[in-house]
Design a protein around this motif. Structure first.
Motif, PDB file in Angstrom:
ATOM      1  N   ASN A   1      59.985  62.878 -51.495  1.00  0.00           N
ATOM      2  CA  ASN A   1      58.925  61.880 -51.707  1.00  0.00           C
ATOM      3  C   ASN A   1      57.546  62.396 -51.296  1.00  0.00           C
ATOM      4  O   ASN A   1      56.688  61.618 -50.877  1.00  0.00           O
ATOM      5  CB  ASN A   1      59.245  60.575 -50.957  1.00  0.00           C
TER       6      ASN A   1
ATOM      7  N   PHE B   1      55.973  64.849 -53.336  1.00  0.00           N
ATOM      8  CA  PHE B   1      55.523  65.575 -54.521  1.00  0.00           C
ATOM      9  C   PHE B   1      54.195  64.961 -54.967  1.00  0.00           C
ATOM     10  O   PHE B   1      54.147  63.807 -55.402  1.00  0.00           O
ATOM     11  CB  PHE B   1      56.574  65.455 -55.625  1.00  0.00           C
TER      12      PHE B   1
ATOM     13  N   LYS C   1      60.301  66.443 -55.137  1.00  0.00           N
ATOM     14  CA  LYS C   1      60.469  65.029 -55.491  1.00  0.00           C
ATOM     15  C   LYS C   1      61.499  64.341 -54.606  1.00  0.00           C
ATOM     16  O   LYS C   1      61.374  63.166 -54.297  1.00  0.00           O
ATOM     17  CB  LYS C   1      60.840  64.911 -56.974  1.00  0.00           C
TER      18      LYS C   1
ATOM     19  N   HIS D   1      50.398  69.844 -60.378  1.00  0.00           N
ATOM     20  CA  HIS D   1      50.531  69.385 -58.996  1.00  0.00           C
ATOM     21  C   HIS D   1      50.005  70.449 -58.040  1.00  0.00           C
ATOM     22  O   HIS D   1      49.478  71.490 -58.467  1.00  0.00           O
ATOM     23  CB  HIS D   1      51.993  69.028 -58.696  1.00  0.00           C
TER      24      HIS D   1
END
Length: 491
Positions: free
Chosen positions: A289, A291, A286, A40
């Motif tokens: 929201n 991520f 996470k 990520h």
């Protein structure tokens, strides 16, 4: 080396002149990913930061051994030695072998790093492949009196260590602060002190990943791997240890403690850390929201993204901020980076269209000097990029005929652009995505067919036939119907 490279040492909190311990050899260790999920944004920043350093040190003539580890065991869900192993948990949920999970996400990480043009390290050791070295490290710390065995696990005795040394010298914390912020957790009563950290953990019956040791069947603590593998591949003393600022405490603080407790001094000369990133001004996580995986960035599939962003846009955007400053990912900023990168790449391609003259009205030599000066000042890439944009203006003026340049100076300008854009910043020219190309082609064909329709309406059959014939020659099939003209590409 002729360059006086300054790098910010987190340990001294100052910029220091970089002097390798064994020039021209440089040893560099960077904390790599824990491979239990897709790479990520948080993985991209340290990878790009230390890739930049790796490239620049090599350019300066150093022989760099770059070690970046893969954590595939021992990283529990919470830093305070509680919870499941992150990889074992993923394996249990997906009904896979832990090493199957680790291998899959290691491959995914490599694919993303390749897309970002991050060079592979010299050595990429896995924690699970160095259990023996980690056991030996724990034995040394026990022998020196800075650890204790408890119910089959081994813990580092932070309070005892702090009496002889300074636990907290990297992060600036004192032990009282650490004790006050360390929670007493269920199942942690085997520790003498809540701040003590695991060097070896006894595996519970349900724990999949386990190895035999003098204390129990178990697994190493998360902090052990980097100390053990850094020493194995770079020696008892090496130049640079890098990672994200979030690793300063507890991970890197514990690494220093392990090193001093086992061999009497810190292995690392310079500690370097890149700063955090945010998404639309908010910490990435996470629960927020926000991520975003790198694949979602490249494909534009996350709800917060207005479009896809190429790997080079992400790399360029990251380098537009100094590695020690925070960087905020948002659509407007990413779109601006996309345009800025295009301007830079246009300048690079424009260099090939410049015709040399007998005299130069531009100063090209100072561009290289200014870029070096910025790089030598703790890798100041925003300033390097600003100078390259000045160079892009120079290229545009040369193309417009406002300035002239000799063949010798043109070669110098080309070399400077290629050196800093490609070799050091690690950018590369990217073709637009297939979808974007096809959309652009479609607009062009539609525009030509509109012109053809106008020609037919004006009974200009020559122009109408010419457009149709040329499109047909290029492989387009044109069909006139009652509802208008349709087309498709047959190639």
């Amino acid at each position: 080396m002729e360059h006086q490279l300054l790098i910010y040492n987190t340990l001294s909190r100052t910029k220091e002149v970089f002097k390798p311990l064994h020039a021209p050899h440089v040893g560099m260790y960077v904390c790599g990913p824990t491979v239990y999920g897709d790479p990520h944004l948080g993985h991209a920043r340290p990878a790009i930061t230390f890739d930049l350093l790796f490239r620049y040190l090599k350019h300066l003539g150093y022989k760099v051994r770059y070690v970046r580890n893969i954590t595939d065991v021992g990283h529990l869900e919470h830093d305070a030695d509680e919870g499941e192993d992150k990889i074992a948990k993923k394996a249990r949920l997906e009904q896979l072998e832990p090493m199957e999970v680790a291998q899959y996400y290691t491959n995914r990480y490599h694919e993303a790093m390749d897309a970002l043009n991050v060079l592979r390290p010299s050595i990429e050791p896995q924690a699970s492949g160095h259990i023996i070295e980690q056991i030996e490290l724990v034995e040394e710390i026990l022998k020196n009196g800075y650890a204790y065995e408890s119910q089959g696990s081994v813990y580092f005795d932070v309070a005892k260590y702090n009496k002889d040394h300074h636990y907290g010298k990297l992060s600036g914390r004192n032990l009282d602060d650490v004790l006050n912020t360390s929670r007493q957790l269920d199942g942690q009563e085997e520790k003498h002190n809540p701040a003590d950290f695991a060097l070896w953990k006894k595996a519970q019956p349900e724990h999949i990943m386990r190895w035999p040791s003098p204390w129990s069947d178990g697994f190493p603590g998360w902090h052990c791997e980097c100390t053990a593998m850094g020493r194995k591949y770079l020696g008892a003393h090496f130049d640079i240890h890098g990672g994200g600022i979030d690793l300063i405490f507890p991970h890197h603080e514990c690494e220093i403690a392990q090193s001093v407790a086992s061999q009497g001094d810190d292995m690392v000369h310079y500690w370097m850390h890149n700063n955090m990133l945010t998404v639309n001004g908010q910490k990435m996580g996470k629960s927020y929201n926000n991520f975003i995986t790198l694949e979602e960035l490249f494909n534009g599939t996350h709800p917060l993204l207005e479009q896809a962003y190429t790997p080079m846009t992400i790399r360029f955007f990251t380098l537009q901020a100094h590695y020690r400053s925070t960087v905020d990912f948002g659509n407007e900023a990413l779109k601006a980076a996309e345009k800025g990168l295009a301007r830079l790449m246009d300048a690079v391609s424009g260099l090939e269209r410049i015709t040399p003259a007998k005299a130069s009205t531009v100063d090209v030599k100072s561009l290289r000097e200014k870029c070096y000066e910025a790089m030598d000042d703790d890798l100041n890439t925003p300033i390097v990029i600003a100078h390259l944009f000045e160079g892009a203006k120079m290229v545009n003026n040369l193309l417009a005929g406002n300035d002239t340049i000799t063949a010798e100076d043109l070669k110098e300008l080309k070399d400077t652009f290629h050196l800093f854009c490609f070799d050091i910043l690690g950018l590369k020219a990217e073709a637009a995505s297939n979808a974007a190309r096809e959309e652009a082609f479609g607009h062009v064909v539609d525009m030509l067919l509109e012109e053809r329709a106008k020609a037919k309406a004006n009974k200009d059959w020559t122009t109408s036939d010419k457009i149709r014939n040329e499109l047909t020659a290029l492989g387009f099939e044109i069909k006139d119907g009652k509802e208008g003209t349709e087309w498709k590409l047959n190639k």
